[in-house]
Structure formats: C-alpha cells, structure tokens
Write an enzyme that holds these catalytic residues in place. Structure first.
Site, short mmCIF file in Angstrom:
data_model
loop_
_atom_site.label_atom_id
_atom_site.label_comp_id
_atom_site.label_asym_id
_atom_site.label_seq_id
_atom_site.Cartn_x
_atom_site.Cartn_y
_atom_site.Cartn_z
N GLY A 55 22.23 -21.71 -0.50
CA GLY A 55 21.85 -22.30 0.78
C GLY A 55 20.39 -22.64 0.64
O GLY A 55 19.57 -21.73 0.50
N THR A 56 20.00 -23.87 0.63
CA THR A 56 18.84 -24.25 -0.15
C THR A 56 18.13 -25.47 0.37
O THR A 56 18.60 -26.12 1.30
CB THR A 56 19.33 -24.52 -1.60
OG1 THR A 56 18.23 -24.77 -2.44
CG2 THR A 56 20.23 -25.73 -1.61
#
Length: 215
Positions: A19-20
């Site tokens: 998740g970036t």
C-alpha cells in the site's frame, strides 16, 4: 468442542501489501522512478525500508504496488523473459518490457493484485514511462503515479509537472510529490528511494524523513 466457532476461510488473509506511493517521471535527459518504502499487513507495518524499485533489465526498472508477493513474482518472470529476449534479439526497448508486464497482468488479472509502473531509457526513444494498473491495461505517459498515496497528489502533480525538466528539477518534483503522499496516506512512509536512468547509466538516490518532512 464447545466455545466460539470460527470459520477460518472467512477471515481476511494477512497479505503483505505494498500500500504505497510510487511514480516515474520523464525529463530532458531520461527518466526517474521514485517510491516510498513502507510495507503493511493490514494496519501493521511489516517493513519500513522496503525497496519497491526493481531492476528488470540494465536500464529498465519498475515500481511495484499491490501485493508484495505478486509483484515480486511478476518482476522476476519479466526479468527472465527480457534476458531470453536479449540473447535472441538484442537489447529490449521499454515498450517491450511493458508489453511483457501487460501480458502477465492481463492473463492473470483475476488472481493478481498488482499495479506496475515501468520506466526505462534507450538511445532511440530516450526516457519512457508506461503504467499498468489493476486489470492489465497499459498506458504510455510523460509521468505516472500509482498506489494508495497517489490519490492525494494528483492535483499537485498535474499543476507542477513540466516536460523537459532538468534532473535536479525532476528529483525535487518527485521528492515534493512523495512527501505529500506520505504525509496524508497511512500506508505510505519510510524513506524516499529514486532511480535515475540516463545515457550515463543508473544512479540510485535515497532521502530520509528529516530531508523531506519539512517540504
């Protein structure tokens, strides 16, 4: 056995997720990829210093978002195919690498959680950026952003991106963009890593929180 009965199959899997915040930007001398370094398993931070920038050929790299396992496997497969391509036909173009990524992501779209940005440099086409979102489509763009943190920086990037920026301007643009994504997105954090691809070769950069938090 008496007590609470739990259907294990209905529990959410603790998949390690990138998740970036990732991005790649073309500039006058090539292309620069950038990413944060936080990896999460649900709300738990599994790794603070993950490297989400992966080499698939000499001057072709990718940014990975989604499932860490899925994107690592895809990148490894693409690297193998590009090595095979090189032995038969010579150095692959960035477009060729993007096509291999697209084929893998599309053919396995129901089983993968993977958002990829492919960027590379060659003497003919110079710096190029291709984004491959969930589902396996491919889009060539002057710059691309992806990941959970990208939601917060679309407006900033649209306003501040300029074509044919210098290397220093592009590094500053990426640093400012990712610092804002990290500020507002709980799944992004850690250090900011960059890879600069030009005719001169590959250069890696890293910026620690005390270098970007005040931006």
């Amino acid at each position: 056995m008496n007590g609470i009965q739990v259907d294990i199959n209905r529990l959410k899997k603790g998949e390690v997720s990138l998740g970036t915040s990732i991005m790649a930007v073309t500039f006058k001398d090539g292309v620069i990829l950038g990413a944060d370094s936080r990896t999460t398993t649900g709300a738990y931070i599994a790794n603070r210093v993950t490297d989400k920038l992966t080499r698939v050929h000499d001057k072709i790299w990718c940014c990975r978002s989604g499932s860490a396992a899925d994107t690592q496997a895809i990148a490894d497969i693409v690297q193998y195919h590009l090595e095979l391509y090189t032995s038969q036909y010579g150095t692959p173009s960035t477009e060729t690498a993007a096509s291999v990524f697209k084929e893998l992501c599309y053919e396995n779209k129901d089983n993968l959680t993977a958002g990829i940005i492919v960027a590379g440099y060659d003497d003919k086409n110079k710096g190029e950026v291709y984004t491959i979102p969930l589902g396996g489509s491919v889009h060539k763009l002057p710059y691309a952003i992806a990941g959970s943190g990208s939601t917060f920086i679309y407006g900033y990037c649209d306003k501040n991106f300029r074509e044919n920026m210098s290397k220093e301007e592009t590094v500053d643009f990426i640093k400012h963009s990712l610092s804002q994504a990290i500020k507002w997105d709980g799944s992004s954090g850690g250090v900011i890593r960059m890879v600069v691809l030009t005719a001169a070769g590959v250069e890696r950069l890293i910026f620690y929180p005390d270098e970007y938090e005040q931006l």
